[in-house]
Design a protein around this motif. Structure first.
Motif, mmCIF file in Angstrom:
data_model
loop_
_atom_site.group_PDB
_atom_site.id
_atom_site.type_symbol
_atom_site.label_atom_id
_atom_site.label_comp_id
_atom_site.label_asym_id
_atom_site.label_seq_id
_atom_site.Cartn_x
_atom_site.Cartn_y
_atom_site.Cartn_z
ATOM 1 N N PRO A 1 47.516 -27.877 -3.404
ATOM 2 C CA PRO A 1 46.090 -27.741 -3.743
ATOM 3 C C PRO A 1 45.261 -28.965 -3.317
ATOM 4 N N GLY A 2 45.788 -30.153 -3.553
ATOM 5 C CA GLY A 2 45.073 -31.367 -3.137
ATOM 6 C C GLY A 2 44.908 -31.438 -1.635
ATOM 7 N N PHE A 3 45.957 -31.054 -0.915
ATOM 8 C CA PHE A 3 45.873 -31.031 0.545
ATOM 9 C C PHE A 3 44.795 -30.054 1.004
ATOM 10 N N LEU A 4 44.782 -28.847 0.434
ATOM 11 C CA LEU A 4 43.795 -27.845 0.826
ATOM 12 C C LEU A 4 42.372 -28.319 0.527
ATOM 13 N N ARG A 5 42.168 -28.918 -0.652
ATOM 14 C CA ARG A 5 40.832 -29.431 -0.987
ATOM 15 C C ARG A 5 40.389 -30.479 0.027
ATOM 16 N N SER A 6 41.278 -31.423 0.317
ATOM 17 C CA SER A 6 40.965 -32.495 1.249
ATOM 18 C C SER A 6 40.734 -31.958 2.661
ATOM 19 N N ASP A 7 41.594 -31.045 3.106
ATOM 20 C CA ASP A 7 41.450 -30.483 4.442
ATOM 21 C C ASP A 7 40.173 -29.658 4.549
ATOM 22 N N ASN A 8 39.863 -28.923 3.515
ATOM 23 C CA ASN A 8 38.626 -28.135 3.534
ATOM 24 C C ASN A 8 37.406 -29.052 3.652
ATOM 25 N N ARG A 9 37.396 -30.130 2.873
ATOM 26 C CA ARG A 9 36.263 -31.069 2.949
ATOM 27 C C ARG A 9 36.137 -31.662 4.353
ATOM 28 N N ALA A 10 37.264 -32.109 4.906
ATOM 29 C CA ALA A 10 37.243 -32.718 6.244
ATOM 30 C C ALA A 10 36.835 -31.712 7.308
ATOM 31 N N THR A 11 37.298 -30.476 7.179
ATOM 32 C CA THR A 11 36.964 -29.448 8.166
ATOM 33 C C THR A 11 35.493 -29.064 8.061
ATOM 34 N N VAL A 12 34.962 -28.979 6.854
ATOM 35 C CA VAL A 12 33.538 -28.697 6.663
ATOM 36 C C VAL A 12 32.710 -29.795 7.323
ATOM 37 N N GLU A 13 33.085 -31.032 7.104
ATOM 38 C CA GLU A 13 32.353 -32.155 7.699
ATOM 39 C C GLU A 13 32.373 -32.071 9.230
ATOM 40 N N LEU A 14 33.544 -31.815 9.784
ATOM 41 C CA LEU A 14 33.655 -31.732 11.239
ATOM 42 C C LEU A 14 32.898 -30.523 11.787
ATOM 43 N N LEU A 15 33.019 -29.379 11.133
ATOM 44 C CA LEU A 15 32.286 -28.194 11.595
ATOM 45 C C LEU A 15 30.776 -28.443 11.593
ATOM 46 N N GLY A 16 30.298 -29.198 10.610
ATOM 47 C CA GLY A 16 28.875 -29.542 10.575
ATOM 48 C C GLY A 16 28.457 -30.291 11.823
ATOM 49 N N LYS A 17 29.343 -31.131 12.331
ATOM 50 C CA LYS A 17 29.049 -31.873 13.561
ATOM 51 C C LYS A 17 29.224 -31.000 14.806
#
Length: 155
Positions: free
Chosen positions: A51-67
């Motif tokens: 769960p922690g990995f998924l939360r962290s990966d989701n946050r990082a992927t959202v940030e990158l997708l925004g760029k």
């Protein structure tokens, strides 16, 4: 909840190891069984970190997708914008976290294939993928061995 998922997995390993394994005489089947037991042990230790990995990966992927959104085709940019507007799932809901991850990873994959992506954004994507791979909690290395040389061809 008792037994916990971890206790159930370890119990399954114990039964496979002590009761089933001694009955398996075929070397290939035994190797496969040992690999399956190893995989269950890996899952036992990795499961709490998912769960922690998924939360962290989701946050990082959202940030990158925004760029990345600025460099991709308009239709994909619109799909990314819609996904980024969605609220993050409940942190205790692993299924929802995983579904969100699948959605974000799909958009990320599409963005990587977009011809408009700049070299800088491709480099950022590679860094992101490396960091994700390094953080992934489930890393099973197979116990099966591969032949070091190819078998001789029959004439």
């Amino acid at each position: 909840m008792r037994p916990t998922v971890e206790e159930q997995l370890l119990g399954t390993c114990r039964i496979l190891d002590t009761l089933v394994s001694p009955c398996v005489t075929d070397p290939y089947a035994r190797t496969l069984l040992e690999g399956l037991i190893g995989n269950l042990r890996m899952l036992t230790s990795a499961l709490p970190a998912v769960p922690g990995f998924l939360r962290s990966d989701n946050r990082a992927t959202v940030e990158l997708l925004g760029k990345l959104r600025a460099d991709v085709a308009p239709e994909l940019a619109a799909s990314i914008a819609l996904a980024l507007e969605q609220p993050e799932p409940d942190t205790a809901d692993m299924r929802a976290l995983d579904q969100r991850n699948v959605e974000l990873r799909g958009l990320f994959s599409q963005a990587l294939c977009d011809s408009g992506l700049t070299a800088a954004m491709r480099a950022a994507a590679l860094v992101h993928m490396g960091a994700r791979a390094a953080a992934a909690p489930m890393r099973y290395v197979s116990t099966t061995t591969r032949p070091t040389t190819a078998p001789a061809k029959a004439s």
